[in-house]
Motif scaffolding. Structure first.
Motif: not given
Ligand SMILES: Cc1cc2nc3c(=O)[nH]c(=O)nc-3n(C[C@H](O)[C@H](O)[C@H](O)COP(=O)(O)O)c2cc1C
Length: 330
Positions: A46, A270, A21, A220
């Motif tokens: 979300s 990310s 998300s 991240s």
């Molecule tokens: C710009 C951005 C927006 C995000 N929006 C949401 C969101 O609306 N709902 C959610 O559950 N997580 C959201 N996240 C968190 C990501 O889903 C994820 O859990 C987090 O970035 C860690 O994963 P990654 O290391 O692959 O980025 C968001 C992350 C980023 C960077």
């Protein structure tokens, strides 16, 4: 060609890469690009409890400015409350419906929640809109010194949503629970179809020249995969639901590590901001090449091969202080 398919939340996914998300998944155009790049499923941006409440407040402020409301007891409040909530929800339902109509991959809706109140009804509507599953981002803020029992709150939220829905429900959790491993096992026994380990919190940082607080790292870093990896390996044999790894999975090799630890799927965010949506294809090619090199034809042949249960020295996943390791440094 290797079979990359996997099961997550009872859904058969063509491979283990799910887009997590984020803002990118609020656009159907992007979701189509993700599908073309090979994503097996997408978790929509979300809808936030907080967002709905803010919208109500904004509407009330505007209405007050226009002298539509004179007192807090105005009957208009009830109407506005209902109306604005409906609008936010309808936009979200349209996103679910459009994403479903224009793609063939599973679409997982997402609700960011902190309580078991109003939004629970949204879950039913999201299901009716055609979402294949629902992910609850249970966002219990560990800096809140008043909330007494996070575990109980999370379980209450889950139970209420499960009563309202029949599509699979996953919970995305932070790693800030007391006695984390025990709590995650308990949560897995509530009837949820899956857990996402872990959510990633915004972190504050301080500018020492101009004295203001700013966001530390929006994205991240590639070494953040290690915490989910530990709990994936520790819990994949113990929980009663499927598991997706999330946070710090930037490359094919970190996805492979999570699968070896027992993940059914991974969520990536990310890396797509940093390397582009097409990077999904690279991650999948890396997975396939690795499987070919090791002589694997399916994910099932190696999933969990390096989990707690399956390695000779499982204490390696439990050890928090690595005395021997540190004593050799310096
Ligand atoms: C710009 C951005 C927006 C995000 N929006 C949401 C969101 O609306 N709902 C959610 O559950 N997580 C959201 N996240 C968190 C990501 O889903 C994820 O859990 C987090 O970035 C860690 O994963 P990654 O290391 O692959 O980025 C968001 C992350 C980023 C960077």
């Amino acid at each position: 060609m290797a079979d990359l398919s996997t099961k997550y939340l009872g859904l058969t996914l063509k491979n283990p890469v799910i887009v997590g998300s984020c803002e990118l998944t609020s656009s159907v155009e992007n979701i189509k690009k993700m599908e073309t790049a090979g994503a097996a499923a997408v978790v929509l941006k979300s809808i936030f409890e907080e967002e709905i409440l803010l919208e109500v407040k904004k509407y009330l402020d505007d209405a007050a400015k226009n002298s539509l409301i004179y007192t807090e007891l105005s009957e208009t409040l009830d109407y506005i409350d209902l109306h604005t909530k409906q609008e936010t929800l309808n936009n979200y339902l349209d996103l679910v419906k459009k994403a479903k109509k224009e793609t063939l991959i599973p679409i997982i809706a997402s609700i960011n929640c902190v309580s078991d109140s109003e939004w629970v009804d949204f879950a039913e509507k999201i299901q009716a809109a055609g979402a294949d599953a629902l992910e609850l981002n249970i966002f219990l803020n560990p800096t809140d010194s008043k909330e007494k029992d996070f575990e109980k709150t999370a379980i209450n939220i889950i139970k209420k949503v499960l009563k309202k829905t029949s599509i699979p429900v996953a919970v995305k959790l932070s790693n800030c629970f007391t006695n984390l491993a025990h709590t995650l096992v308990r949560i897995s026994e509530t009837g949820v179809a899956g857990m996402v380990l872990f959510n990633r919190f915004y972190s504050p940082d301080i500018d020492i020249d101009y004295f203001y607080v700013m966001a530390a790292n929006k994205f991240s870093s590639p070494d953040e995969f290690v915490k989910p990896l530990r709990y994936m390996a520790l819990l994949s044999d113990k929980v009663k639901c499927s598991l997706a790894a999330s946070t710090g999975i930037h490359y094919g090799n970190t996805m492979i590590k999570q699968l070896l630890a027992g993940a059914d799927a991974v969520q990536v965010v990310s890396t797509l901001y940093l390397n582009g949506i097409d990077y999904i294809t690279t991650m999948l090619t890396d997975l396939e090449n690795w499987m070919q090199g090791k002589g694997y034809f399916s994910i099932g042949q190696f999933k969990g091969k390096m989990s707690y249960k399956n390695i000779p020295n499982p204490a390696l996943y439990e050890r928090m202080q690595f005395m021997k390791h540190y004593s050799r440094i310096g």
